[in-house]
Each structure stands twice: as C-alpha cells, then as structure tokens.
Design an enzyme around this catalytic site. Structure first.
Site, PDB file in Angstrom:
ATOM      1  N   ASP A 288       0.870  -1.167   0.000  1.00  0.00           N
ATOM      2  CA  ASP A 288       0.000   0.000   0.000  1.00  0.00           C
ATOM      3  C   ASP A 288       0.914   1.226   0.000  1.00  0.00           C
ATOM      4  O   ASP A 288       1.955   1.233   0.662  1.00  0.00           O
ATOM      5  CB  ASP A 288      -0.878  -0.063   1.260  1.00  0.00           C
ATOM      6  CG  ASP A 288      -1.895   1.052   1.297  1.00  0.00           C
ATOM      7  OD1 ASP A 288      -1.905   1.890   0.380  1.00  0.00           O
ATOM      8  OD2 ASP A 288      -2.694   1.070   2.254  1.00  0.00           O
ATOM      9  N   SER A 289       0.518   2.262  -0.723  1.00  0.00           N
ATOM     10  CA  SER A 289       1.392   3.429  -0.887  1.00  0.00           C
ATOM     11  C   SER A 289       1.613   4.201   0.403  1.00  0.00           C
ATOM     12  O   SER A 289       2.571   4.956   0.523  1.00  0.00           O
ATOM     13  CB  SER A 289       0.785   4.368  -1.923  1.00  0.00           C
ATOM     14  OG  SER A 289      -0.459   4.857  -1.445  1.00  0.00           O
ATOM     15  N   GLY A 290       0.722   4.057   1.363  1.00  0.00           N
ATOM     16  CA  GLY A 290       0.864   4.812   2.605  1.00  0.00           C
ATOM     17  C   GLY A 290      -0.054   6.011   2.667  1.00  0.00           C
ATOM     18  O   GLY A 290      -0.148   6.667   3.702  1.00  0.00           O
ATOM     19  N   GLY A 291      -0.754   6.303   1.565  1.00  0.00           N
ATOM     20  CA  GLY A 291      -1.681   7.442   1.561  1.00  0.00           C
ATOM     21  C   GLY A 291      -2.680   7.338   2.709  1.00  0.00           C
ATOM     22  O   GLY A 291      -2.851   8.278   3.489  1.00  0.00           O
ATOM     23  N   PHE A 292      -3.293   6.175   2.856  1.00  0.00           N
ATOM     24  CA  PHE A 292      -4.317   5.999   3.892  1.00  0.00           C
ATOM     25  C   PHE A 292      -3.732   6.205   5.292  1.00  0.00           C
ATOM     26  O   PHE A 292      -4.342   6.843   6.147  1.00  0.00           O
ATOM     27  CB  PHE A 292      -4.929   4.595   3.775  1.00  0.00           C
ATOM     28  CG  PHE A 292      -5.947   4.293   4.836  1.00  0.00           C
ATOM     29  CD1 PHE A 292      -7.207   4.842   4.774  1.00  0.00           C
ATOM     30  CD2 PHE A 292      -5.626   3.466   5.908  1.00  0.00           C
ATOM     31  CE1 PHE A 292      -8.150   4.585   5.760  1.00  0.00           C
ATOM     32  CE2 PHE A 292      -6.557   3.195   6.899  1.00  0.00           C
ATOM     33  CZ  PHE A 292      -7.827   3.761   6.821  1.00  0.00           C
TER      34      PHE A 292
ATOM     35  N   HIS B  42      -5.923 -20.428  12.061  1.00  0.00           N
ATOM     36  CA  HIS B  42      -7.194 -21.036  11.653  1.00  0.00           C
ATOM     37  C   HIS B  42      -8.064 -20.038  10.885  1.00  0.00           C
ATOM     38  O   HIS B  42      -8.627 -20.377   9.835  1.00  0.00           O
ATOM     39  CB  HIS B  42      -7.967 -21.571  12.863  1.00  0.00           C
ATOM     40  CG  HIS B  42      -9.341 -21.989  12.492  1.00  0.00           C
ATOM     41  ND1 HIS B  42      -9.609 -23.184  11.872  1.00  0.00           N
ATOM     42  CD2 HIS B  42     -10.526 -21.317  12.549  1.00  0.00           C
ATOM     43  CE1 HIS B  42     -10.893 -23.251  11.583  1.00  0.00           C
ATOM     44  NE2 HIS B  42     -11.466 -22.134  11.987  1.00  0.00           N
TER      45      HIS B  42
ATOM     46  N   ASP C  11      -7.845  -7.596   1.129  1.00  0.00           N
ATOM     47  CA  ASP C  11      -7.003  -7.748   2.319  1.00  0.00           C
ATOM     48  C   ASP C  11      -7.821  -7.272   3.494  1.00  0.00           C
ATOM     49  O   ASP C  11      -8.707  -6.422   3.335  1.00  0.00           O
ATOM     50  CB  ASP C  11      -5.744  -6.880   2.230  1.00  0.00           C
ATOM     51  CG  ASP C  11      -6.060  -5.420   2.504  1.00  0.00           C
ATOM     52  OD1 ASP C  11      -6.566  -4.741   1.590  1.00  0.00           O
ATOM     53  OD2 ASP C  11      -5.849  -4.952   3.643  1.00  0.00           O
TER      54      ASP C  11
ATOM     55  N   CYS D 260      -6.235 -27.125  13.699  1.00  0.00           N
ATOM     56  CA  CYS D 260      -7.293 -28.143  13.608  1.00  0.00           C
ATOM     57  C   CYS D 260      -6.727 -29.557  13.500  1.00  0.00           C
ATOM     58  O   CYS D 260      -7.355 -30.505  13.948  1.00  0.00           O
ATOM     59  CB  CYS D 260      -8.215 -27.835  12.435  1.00  0.00           C
ATOM     60  SG  CYS D 260      -9.230 -26.374  12.739  1.00  0.00           S
TER      61      CYS D 260
ATOM     62  N   GLN E 282     -10.233   6.729  -6.200  1.00  0.00           N
ATOM     63  CA  GLN E 282     -10.932   7.372  -5.082  1.00  0.00           C
ATOM     64  C   GLN E 282     -12.304   7.861  -5.555  1.00  0.00           C
ATOM     65  O   GLN E 282     -12.796   7.395  -6.567  1.00  0.00           O
ATOM     66  CB  GLN E 282     -10.053   8.511  -4.526  1.00  0.00           C
ATOM     67  CG  GLN E 282      -8.815   8.011  -3.780  1.00  0.00           C
ATOM     68  CD  GLN E 282      -9.154   7.325  -2.460  1.00  0.00           C
ATOM     69  OE1 GLN E 282     -10.297   7.363  -1.990  1.00  0.00           O
ATOM     70  NE2 GLN E 282      -8.172   6.671  -1.848  1.00  0.00           N
TER      71      GLN E 282
ATOM     72  N   CYS F 156      -5.952 -26.830   8.839  1.00  0.00           N
ATOM     73  CA  CYS F 156      -4.877 -25.973   9.375  1.00  0.00           C
ATOM     74  C   CYS F 156      -4.148 -26.680  10.523  1.00  0.00           C
ATOM     75  O   CYS F 156      -4.619 -27.684  11.065  1.00  0.00           O
ATOM     76  CB  CYS F 156      -5.420 -24.614   9.810  1.00  0.00           C
ATOM     77  SG  CYS F 156      -6.061 -24.559  11.492  1.00  0.00           S
TER      78      CYS F 156
ATOM     79  N   CYS G 162     -11.448 -28.328   8.418  1.00  0.00           N
ATOM     80  CA  CYS G 162     -10.277 -27.462   8.219  1.00  0.00           C
ATOM     81  C   CYS G 162      -8.988 -28.276   8.336  1.00  0.00           C
ATOM     82  O   CYS G 162      -8.867 -29.150   9.188  1.00  0.00           O
ATOM     83  CB  CYS G 162     -10.288 -26.339   9.255  1.00  0.00           C
ATOM     84  SG  CYS G 162      -8.887 -25.228   9.096  1.00  0.00           S
TER      85      CYS G 162
HETATM   86 ZN   LIG Z   1      -8.371 -24.782  11.300  1.00  0.00          ZN
END
Ligand SMILES: [Zn+2]
Length: 386
Positions: free
Chosen positions: A93-97, A353, A284, A327, A207, A324, A322
């Site tokens: 991310d450019s950092g503007g936010f 998870h 994201d 799990c 924007q 992961c 799941c």
């Molecule tokens: Zn899991």
C-alpha cells in the site's frame, strides 16, 4: 500496458470472475484474500505459518516500512522478501491511507503530503515519485500510487472532488515515475496463457468516496493510464452497505475487464463475497487475525467464541473440515484453555485457523465460479455468516 492477468472463467449471472495474476514471485489465484503484514509481519504468525495456511500474496505498507526499519535499510538487507523470509508475492500500500489516519499532522500540497511520524513526530514528505522509489527499495511485487484518501464517514462532495482531482494529478506523476524506474517491461505471455514476469507491477488507486459519478470518473481516468491493475480505495470506512456496493459497481462497470481489481481493506467474509459478485478480484483485511485475538473463530458451522464454557471438555477440532495446523493437532478444549489462560500460543493458533478459513473460502469461491454455481454459493454463505 499489458497486465499479466489471465481470466480463467467469468460467472454468467454476476460480474464475478476467477483468474491468475502472475507476479515476479509466481502465480496468484484470484479471487484472493491477502493477509496483512503491515510491518513485515502478520500479527502472531511467521512466514512458515503463512505458507501453512495457503497465503499466496501478502499486503505490506510503505508508510510503516519507510518509518521503521526504513526502506534504505530494507534495500541494504536485500529487500522485504528476504528480510521476512517470504517467497510468495507482496503488494505494498502506498501509505496514503496511513498518512491520513495515523499522522497527527499532515499538509497536502501539489508536490505531495508533508506529515509527522506517529512514532516520534519527525517531519517527512511523501510525493508520488518518492513513494515509487520507496516501493522499489522495499522490492514488493505490486506497487500502488500515492493517493489522497478522505478519512471520513460522510464526506462533503466538494472535499471528495478536490481529493479526487489531486489523486488524478499524482497518479499521472506516479505512472511517469514508474516508467523511469522500470523503463522496459519484462512480461511475456506463454502459449498456455500464463505469463513470465520479471518486474514489479503498478496498480493505480481509485478514489471518489461514496459518490458514484466521482467513482466512475476516477475509474475512467485510471483506465487511461499505463497500469497493470486497479485498487479501490477510500471505502469500508463506515459507509452503508448500499453506498459501498454502488461505489464498487460504479468503478468495476468502467474498468477494462482484462486487469485485476483490488478492494483495499475490506471487512468481513460476507462483504468480500459481495464484492466478488461485483467484479473485484483481490482483498485484504486485518479482520480474521484481529477477531482471533479476541477468541472469535470462523468455522463451517458458523462463528464460535472459544471463551464459551461449552468448549471446556470439547475434544473436537475447531472445524472438522479445516486442514490448518491448529485443527490437525489440537482440541477445542485445549484452545479454549489457552485462550482463557492468556497464553500467546492461542493468538497464533486461532489466527492461523481464521486465515485458513478465509483462504479456504476463496478456494470455494473460485471453484463455484468455475462450476457456474457462485450465486447460490454466496447466498448459502451469507445465510450462515451474516
Ligand atoms: Zn483450522
């Protein structure tokens, strides 16, 4: 400018599509969820954990990395991938936010934005050109342009218009700075539709706040610039679901279909699916890891709160479907005990998870688009999680 994005299948009932974005660090299957590694780390997780939960691309942040450890430092250490031992893709991310949301002081001029660090109050200037330079020093795979983000729930239209005009002028400068930094595009298409990519990619930021006419204008302007993809910025800041959906459609209706679209910082899994339906490819959010640190877990049965007393003797995994690490190895009883005891391992295991839940959800989304069943998949998902 050619975009190394290959669309595999478009949904016939909605604007959803599934494809592959190729970067220097390999293919990224879309729609994709990107875990947030703001400061070169996804909270509580290592890069090995991120591979374990099938992360393909991480999001990091130019504002934070520029202030600490410094982009020059990262360059000296071989770039962000080497620094954090991550061989997948990284978008910055450019950092503007962050300039608008974190900095106590900021002053926008034609040149750029002057701000004070939220760490020590020191003054810094971000320009469209030096942000491209910083991203080059970071060595990320996808660079974004400096933008003016209005950090307001209900902005006045004249403020949104002024921010958009400034963002447009900065975008033109950022595109020129990118072309100076990467003068020759090393992107070639192979016979099977995949791409070989030898340079970082550039995404423009759209924007226009909650005003569909401004969003459309921003999209058309950005579509006229040489970029590989588009970010939708300045949403998910407290507007209504209807305003968000309208703003997204105003953008995706006016962008070329052949390039990927990324919604910056979108909230929940349900909101992500609503935007997939409207033609967005990349997402994201800190949501899955943030709620994990509060004991909230997403499962195929719905949400569960690991703090609840009913789990004290529950020998099942968090989610039987799941795969992961949490799990495969631990019971709800153990994870509930860890969380109630304040053990830090619970942050790691529940975060793994929840990210895996998101990456699994996106795998199912891609499969549903491929099979032509996205609409019914989305309706069932919303019934369970809204
Ligand atoms: Zn899991």
């Amino acid at each position: 400018m050619i975009s190394p994005f290959h669309i595999l299948k478009k949904d016939l009932q909605t604007k959803a599509r599934t494809g592959i974005l190729y970067t220097q660090h390999g293919p990224v299957q879309t729609p994709v969820f990107m875990p947030v590694a703001t400061q070169a780390s996804v909270k509580a997780l290592t890069s090995a954990d991120l591979r374990e939960v099938h992360a393909q691309c991480l999001l990091s942040n130019t504002y934070h990395l520029y202030l600490r450890p410094g982009t020059q430092t990262l360059k000296q250490l071989g770039g962000l991938h080497k620094f954090m031992k991550w061989d997948g893709s990284i978008l910055t991310d450019s950092g503007g936010f962050q300039v608008y949301s974190l900095s106590q002081f900021r002053k926008i001029s034609e040149e750029g934005v002057l701000f004070r660090s939220h760490h020590d109050g020191s003054k810094h200037l971000f320009t469209p050109e030096n942000v491209i330079q910083f991203e080059s020093e970071i060595g990320s795979d996808i660079w974004t342009m400096l933008d003016v983000c209005i950090h307001a729930k209900d902005p006045a239209k004249h403020d949104a218009r002024a921010a958009l005009e400034q963002t447009k002028r900065w975008a033109e400068r950022a595109a020129r700075a990118y072309q100076k930094t990467v003068p020759v595009q090393d992107i070639t298409r192979t016979e099977n539709g995949s791409y070989s990519v030898g340079n970082s990619l550039l995404f423009g930021i759209i924007q226009g706040a909650i005003f569909p006419d401004l969003r459309k204008e921003a999209a058309l302007h950005m579509a006229s610039l040489p970029t590989h993809g588009y970010c939708i910025g300045g949403l998910s800041l407290g507007e209504t679901a209807e305003q968000m959906n309208e703003s997204v459609l105003a953008v995706t209706d006016h962008l070329p279909e052949s390039k990927p679209r990324y919604f910056m910082g979108l909230g929940t899994p349900v909101e992500i699916l609503n935007c997939v339906e409207r033609g967005v490819d990349m997402f994201d959010c800190v949501w899955p890891t943030r709620v994990a640190r509060n004991g909230m877990v997403m499962t195929d049965e719905g949400r569960l709160n690991i703090k609840n007393a009913c789990f004290r003797l529950d020998e099942r995994p968090l989610d039987e479907h799941c795969d992961c690490f949490a799990c495969r190895n631990y019971t709800r009883a153990y994870l509930s005990h860890l969380f109630r005891s304040g053990e830090l391992a619970s942050h790691r295991l529940l975060s793994m998870h929840n990210i895996r839940f998101l990456t699994r959800t996106m795998e199912r989304v891609r499969a549903a688009i491929t099979e032509g069943t996205f609409k019914s998949f989305k309706e069932d998902f919303i019934k369970k999680y809204q």
